[in-house]
Scaffold this motif. Structure first.
Motif, mmCIF file in Angstrom:
data_model
loop_
_atom_site.group_PDB
_atom_site.id
_atom_site.type_symbol
_atom_site.label_atom_id
_atom_site.label_comp_id
_atom_site.label_asym_id
_atom_site.label_seq_id
_atom_site.Cartn_x
_atom_site.Cartn_y
_atom_site.Cartn_z
ATOM 1 N N THR A 146 9.727 12.642 -53.960
ATOM 2 C CA THR A 146 8.414 12.011 -53.950
ATOM 3 C C THR A 146 7.758 12.189 -52.575
ATOM 4 O O THR A 146 8.365 12.721 -51.647
ATOM 5 N N ARG B 268 8.444 15.257 -57.579
ATOM 6 C CA ARG B 268 8.565 13.827 -57.865
ATOM 7 C C ARG B 268 9.639 13.456 -58.892
ATOM 8 O O ARG B 268 10.086 12.310 -58.929
ATOM 9 N N TYR C 64 15.124 8.729 -56.154
ATOM 10 C CA TYR C 64 14.133 9.812 -56.222
ATOM 11 C C TYR C 64 14.022 10.453 -54.845
ATOM 12 O O TYR C 64 13.696 9.778 -53.870
ATOM 13 N N ASN D 138 4.273 8.092 -60.006
ATOM 14 C CA ASN D 138 5.619 8.595 -59.747
ATOM 15 C C ASN D 138 5.687 9.330 -58.405
ATOM 16 O O ASN D 138 6.692 9.245 -57.686
ATOM 17 N N GLU D 139 4.604 10.042 -58.043
ATOM 18 C CA GLU D 139 4.576 10.757 -56.765
ATOM 19 C C GLU D 139 4.757 9.805 -55.592
ATOM 20 O O GLU D 139 5.300 10.186 -54.554
ATOM 21 N N GLU E 99 10.841 4.190 -59.586
ATOM 22 C CA GLU E 99 10.272 5.413 -60.126
ATOM 23 C C GLU E 99 8.795 5.588 -59.799
ATOM 24 O O GLU E 99 8.342 6.700 -59.498
ATOM 25 N N ALA E 100 8.028 4.503 -59.862
ATOM 26 C CA ALA E 100 6.582 4.609 -59.705
ATOM 27 C C ALA E 100 6.033 3.382 -58.992
ATOM 28 O O ALA E 100 6.541 2.270 -59.166
ATOM 29 N N THR F 293 9.695 5.441 -54.691
ATOM 30 C CA THR F 293 10.563 5.390 -53.514
ATOM 31 C C THR F 293 11.931 4.864 -53.892
ATOM 32 O O THR F 293 12.059 3.980 -54.749
ATOM 33 N N TYR G 169 2.766 17.854 -59.137
ATOM 34 C CA TYR G 169 3.649 17.329 -58.083
ATOM 35 C C TYR G 169 5.116 17.341 -58.517
ATOM 36 O O TYR G 169 5.941 16.564 -58.044
#
Length: 533
Positions: A202, A190, A199, A415-416, A423-424, A419, A123
């Motif tokens: 994502t 991501r 980010y 992480n994907e 980060e995660a 938001t 990802y």
């Protein structure tokens, strides 16, 4: 709340710059673009027109699936954005390769299939901005762009769907030498972070980008060589998951607002056929599936012993989920449940895979393999063994428990689902409930259910999405402990139960990302598309 109006980065180079598509400011500009349908359509109709004369003619010696080299003359169209308002044009662009002559013989691509070969892995972002020829797509973007994972080890593995990383089949090059039109799309991933720490790649960025690429191709029907009604997607690992999602979710209105914000072309994003190798998908149920499959292998390859209490709880969750799918196995097997799945995998995939492998060996090689693996019984030209012996043969598992929604938020998939500047995030209630990072939230963030729906092909297949692909090629290695065998088997069963054509098989003794029959795949493409090139 998921932040959608992220700050846009202006990245232009090569043909990306020549196309005159500059990244624009976010916020109000994005809202205005999304709300003015007529203006958007007018802009797209001009800015997204494919210039068929803007190409370089290249000559390369490219090996076919059998390893034979061929002189291929082809037109290479450098990177061009596939949306009018890219967040990052270095990733939201594509390249096109069109064969002209192969070994001196002219190639007519008028009705040739279009192979959409993504090189996404883990990802992570994938870029074609610097590509100067076919099969060069990959995670390394323009100078200074992030390409490394900020957290943990990529649960989706590395790429290979197009570029052939790690010695895998380079499907972009193989498709070109087979006489097909090849399109390699870049996509956000991501790890991309802007100057403010936001980010912007994502979920659901990658699938939205691939859909936008398909819309660009179909919008340019008649300008882009090949048959854009016969698009065949390919991808490996996370790229395989996205290829499957692209096939399952064709023309779903759930993505419309995301596509409109980017200025995607006003066209269909449905594809004709789907190729997916070891797809890392169905993420919200992947932890349970992993423990059902590999839970009895209590030791990781690192030597760490997996928490058996966690493993048992996740296996129970898998049993509930599997029952809810109400799937029936291929070839008239019957209901697929946690109780029947080991027998289904053995008889439908594993024993046939071992049989094919052993049958292809010379007699001396087969005798040596059987002597080294006494758990296998070879009789009447068929291999048989038990599920328990198979698991012992594979040995140590790759991942801990949970494998995907890690309690410490260290998995790539955490992480994907990041938001904004976060980060995660957890994306399962089980992961959140057992969080070890100090989170006090009792519920998942409100946008997570929508993101899971947008990222999971099983949702669209369960609903029988009418815009889905009707042809499926799915492959997985029997030694692949990056994911559960049930993930691809469920995907195949869901498509099959809808009446779609499914070609699903496993590669014996092969690990993550294996592709040992690319010649068969290319022949399959010709057959399902009706290509007679």
């Amino acid at each position: 709340m998921q932040h959608r109006a992220v700050r846009r980065r202006s990245v232009v180079m090569g043909t990306v710059a020549a196309a005159g598509v500059a990244a624009v400011g976010g916020g109000a500009a994005s809202a205005q673009a999304a709300g003015s349908g007529g203006t958007r359509a007018t802009r797209a109709s001009g800015a997204l027109v494919f210039d068929k004369d803007d190409h370089t003619e290249l000559t390369e010696t490219i090996k076919d699936a059998a390893g034979t080299g061929h002189e291929v003359v082809y037109r290479f169209y450098k990177a061009r954005p596939y949306v009018t308002d890219p967040v990052d044009a270095a990733y939201q662009s594509l390249v096109v390769s069109v064969p002209v002559r192969i070994d001196g013989k002219a190639v007519d691509t008028t009705g040739a299939p279009v192979v959409l070969a993504n090189a996404i892995g883990g990802y992570m972002p994938s870029s074609v901005a610097q590509a100067t020829g076919v099969g060069q797509a990959g995670g390394a973007g323009p100078s200074g762009s992030p390409s490394a994972s900020p957290t943990g080890t990529p649960g989706g593995g590395t790429g290979g769907g197009a570029g052939g990383a790690g010695g895998r089949a380079n499907l972009a090059q193989l498709a070109l030498v087979a006489g097909y039109v090849v399109v390699e799309p870049g996509a956000r991933g991501r790890s991309l972070v802007d100057a403010s720490g936001t980010y912007y790649g994502t979920a659901p960025a990658a699938i939205v980008d691939l859909k936008a690429a398909v819309r660009y191709l179909r919008f340019n029907q008649g300008r882009i060589p090949g048959d854009t009604d016969r698009i065949v997607s390919t991808g490996t690992s996370a790229g395989g998951a996205l290829s499957a999602l692209l096939g399952a979710s064709g023309d779903s209105p759930l993505y419309d607002r995301y596509l409109k914000e980017l200025g995607a072309a006003d066209a269909s994003d449905a594809i004709f056929a789907t190729g997916a190798w070891c797809p890392i998908t169905d993420l919200e149920h992947a932890d349970g599936a992993y423990e059902w499959n590999w839970g009895s292998n209590v030791t990781q390859s690192t030597g760490k012993v997996v928490d058996q209490g966690v493993s048992r709880e996740l296996r129970a969750r898998f049993a509930e989920y599997q029952a809810s799918l109400k799937l029936r196995g291929l070839n008239g097997f019957g209901p697929l449940t946690a109780r029947t799945y080991d027998r289904y995998l053995l008889t439908t995939y594993l024993q046939p895979a071992a049989t094919a492998y052993l049958a292809a060996l010379p007699e001396s090689g087969r005798a040596a393999y059987l002597a080294a693996n006494p758990f296998l019984t070879w009789s009447g030209g068929k291999a048989t063994f038990t599920w328990e012996d198979y698991l012992a043969h594979v040995g140590a598992r790759k991942k801990t428990a949970p494998a995907f929604d890690a309690f410490d938020l260290s998995a790539a998939e955490n992480n994907e689902f990041g938001t904004g500047t976060t980060e995660a995030r957890h994306f399962t209630d089980y992961g959140l409930r057992n969080d070890t990072t100090g989170l006090t939230a009792k519920r998942l963030d409100g946008d997570i259910p929508e993101l899971l729906r947008l990222m999971n092909p099983m949702h669209f297949l369960k609903e029988g999405n009418p815009g889905r692909s009707r042809h499926w090629w799915i492959r997985l290695g029997t030694d692949d402990t990056d994911t559960a065998l049930t993930v691809s088997a469920n995907l195949a069963a869901a498509a099959d139960n809808l009446g779609d054509e499914v070609d699903h098989a496993y590669y014996w003794d092969q690990g993550h990302g294996a592709d040992t029959d690319p010649d068969a795949f290319l022949a399959w493409v010709a057959r399902v598309t009706g290509h007679r090139g």
